[in-house]
Design a protein around this motif. Sequence first.
Motif, mmCIF file in Angstrom:
data_model
loop_
_atom_site.group_PDB
_atom_site.id
_atom_site.type_symbol
_atom_site.label_atom_id
_atom_site.label_comp_id
_atom_site.label_asym_id
_atom_site.label_seq_id
_atom_site.Cartn_x
_atom_site.Cartn_y
_atom_site.Cartn_z
ATOM 1 N N LEU A 198 0.815 -1.214 0.000
ATOM 2 C CA LEU A 198 0.000 0.000 0.000
ATOM 3 C C LEU A 198 0.850 1.267 0.000
ATOM 4 O O LEU A 198 0.394 2.318 -0.470
ATOM 5 C CB LEU A 198 -0.932 -0.013 1.208
ATOM 6 N N ASP A 199 2.076 1.190 0.502
ATOM 7 C CA ASP A 199 2.949 2.358 0.549
ATOM 8 C C ASP A 199 3.160 2.983 -0.830
ATOM 9 O O ASP A 199 3.410 4.187 -0.951
ATOM 10 C CB ASP A 199 4.309 1.986 1.144
ATOM 11 N N THR A 200 3.073 2.163 -1.859
ATOM 12 C CA THR A 200 3.300 2.667 -3.216
ATOM 13 C C THR A 200 2.001 3.092 -3.906
ATOM 14 O O THR A 200 2.048 3.589 -5.040
ATOM 15 C CB THR A 200 3.976 1.587 -4.072
ATOM 16 N N LEU A 201 0.868 2.909 -3.237
ATOM 17 C CA LEU A 201 -0.425 3.124 -3.873
ATOM 18 C C LEU A 201 -1.233 4.280 -3.295
ATOM 19 O O LEU A 201 -1.965 4.952 -4.020
ATOM 20 C CB LEU A 201 -1.293 1.854 -3.763
ATOM 21 N N LEU A 202 -1.135 4.500 -1.975
ATOM 22 C CA LEU A 202 -2.112 5.327 -1.283
ATOM 23 C C LEU A 202 -1.622 6.730 -0.981
ATOM 24 O O LEU A 202 -0.424 6.994 -0.858
ATOM 25 C CB LEU A 202 -2.527 4.663 0.034
ATOM 26 N N GLU A 203 -2.599 7.623 -0.828
ATOM 27 C CA GLU A 203 -2.378 8.978 -0.346
ATOM 28 C C GLU A 203 -2.244 8.972 1.170
ATOM 29 O O GLU A 203 -1.401 9.662 1.742
ATOM 30 C CB GLU A 203 -3.550 9.844 -0.781
ATOM 31 N N TYR A 204 -3.117 8.228 1.836
ATOM 32 C CA TYR A 204 -2.983 7.954 3.259
ATOM 33 C C TYR A 204 -3.665 6.632 3.576
ATOM 34 O O TYR A 204 -4.449 6.106 2.784
ATOM 35 C CB TYR A 204 -3.496 9.102 4.141
ATOM 36 N N TYR A 205 -3.366 6.093 4.737
ATOM 37 C CA TYR A 205 -3.783 4.761 5.183
ATOM 38 C C TYR A 205 -4.773 5.002 6.326
ATOM 39 O O TYR A 205 -4.393 5.374 7.426
ATOM 40 C CB TYR A 205 -2.532 4.047 5.678
ATOM 41 N N GLU A 206 -6.069 4.812 6.057
ATOM 42 C CA GLU A 206 -7.102 5.245 7.003
ATOM 43 C C GLU A 206 -7.623 4.104 7.876
ATOM 44 O O GLU A 206 -8.186 3.141 7.368
ATOM 45 C CB GLU A 206 -8.283 5.871 6.251
ATOM 46 N N ASP A 207 -7.446 4.224 9.179
ATOM 47 C CA ASP A 207 -8.030 3.323 10.180
ATOM 48 C C ASP A 207 -7.974 1.851 9.782
ATOM 49 O O ASP A 207 -8.989 1.147 9.827
ATOM 50 C CB ASP A 207 -9.492 3.712 10.450
ATOM 51 N N PRO A 208 -6.802 1.336 9.429
ATOM 52 C CA PRO A 208 -6.774 -0.083 9.080
ATOM 53 C C PRO A 208 -6.908 -1.002 10.288
ATOM 54 O O PRO A 208 -7.449 -2.108 10.166
ATOM 55 C CB PRO A 208 -5.412 -0.259 8.409
ATOM 56 N N THR A 209 -6.444 -0.529 11.458
ATOM 57 C CA THR A 209 -6.365 -1.411 12.619
ATOM 58 C C THR A 209 -6.918 -0.706 13.853
ATOM 59 O O THR A 209 -6.909 0.524 13.926
ATOM 60 C CB THR A 209 -4.895 -1.856 12.830
#
Length: 424
Positions: free
Chosen positions: A240-251
């Motif tokens: 996901l580091d190469t895909l996303l703008e930000y990583y929202e509430d995954p855990t």
Amino acid sequence: MGRDLKISAVRVTPIAFRDGPLLNAAGIHEPWALRAIVELESSDGRVGLSETYGDAPMLAVLAQAKDVVLGLSPFDLNAMEQRVRAAVRPVAGAVEFELAPGSHAAKNVPKLISALEVAMLDLQGQVVGAPVVDLLGGKVRDAVPYSAYLFFKYAEHIDRPYAPDAWGEGLSPEQIVAQAKRMIDLYGFRSIKLKGGVFAPAHEIACMQALHAALPGLPLRLDPNANWSLPTAIAAAPELDTLLEYYEDPTPGLAGMAELAKHTALPLATNMVITTLEEFRRGAASGAVKVLLSDHHYWGGLRVTQTLARMCALWDLGLSMHSNSHLGISLIAMTHIAASIPNLTYACDTHYPWQEEEVIEGGRVRFEDGAVRVPETPGLGVTLDRRRLAELHAQYLDCGVRQRDDLAQMKKYDPTFTGSTPRF
């Protein structure tokens, strides 16, 4: 001029409108979404509007305290807040969802303050002849950008209360890409969010990869709604580091997010672990969350949202806005407050493209290049279509839904579904 006016009547009208079979970590949307339309009438006949949650517990809260504003000037916001805090008592029976902070009974006071504040600001703007954004200090942008909000979804509801929507099924990467392209064609959105936490992470990552390949250059977001365990979220981070703008509430939880932050280059975003000022204090101190999704409906109104934005600027946090199923009054209120915030660093979420009905005159709010222009007319700049209000109220009376329950609805499709989190 305005000080002589008094609020002379309060009307609360619960409504129901069609909502698609949208999947999420808690289950699936019911066929009918509930909202409440609040009207504050002043002694000279003006009407201020707001839109808020319309489930049975919220209606009980509104019934407890709606009359506290009678006799107040529309400008007496501080007195309104004091009266609300004194009047609201606990309401039993609420179905609370972790992924939907607006369902939490602990937020009854700020939810009510917000509902009354927006309507009072609408009245204030009408009195002084200025749009609400001017009462908030003036606009820093002429239009507010929103993000395409994609969902995994079925083609139609299992109980078939009405004809299927035009979006069709959205389960495979190819279908999610088609959904995104259609939404961009219709509304011009320039960023994309997918509501995740529904299928195994590998499938949801494949969907994000497909979106990245099909729509290169568009910022992407994935929101698993805390339905991934910490090990799962850490394992997913490199892709996901190469895909996303930000990583929202995954855990789940602030501690989990703090640990995850050590394993990803992405900023972590939330509307789940920071939903109150006390949680903000702890979250800012931890350094785990870098993007906050505000929501004036449960934070306590438009003015508190401005305070929150200033706190984000102080702590060097990015800012966006959370959304739930809503109609145009909420969308326009979001637009006024977002237009007044200089450090709104990300396009706002909105469910609005999924909603087909409307309660304001003129019909659906228009998007231009993925943004909503800030109204320049006094107050919020919208008025009620009373015929449509009556029709949506009749739907509320007939639909049988009185509080949102995505889990119970999902059990109609899969009796073994438990809704327990994290599931992956």
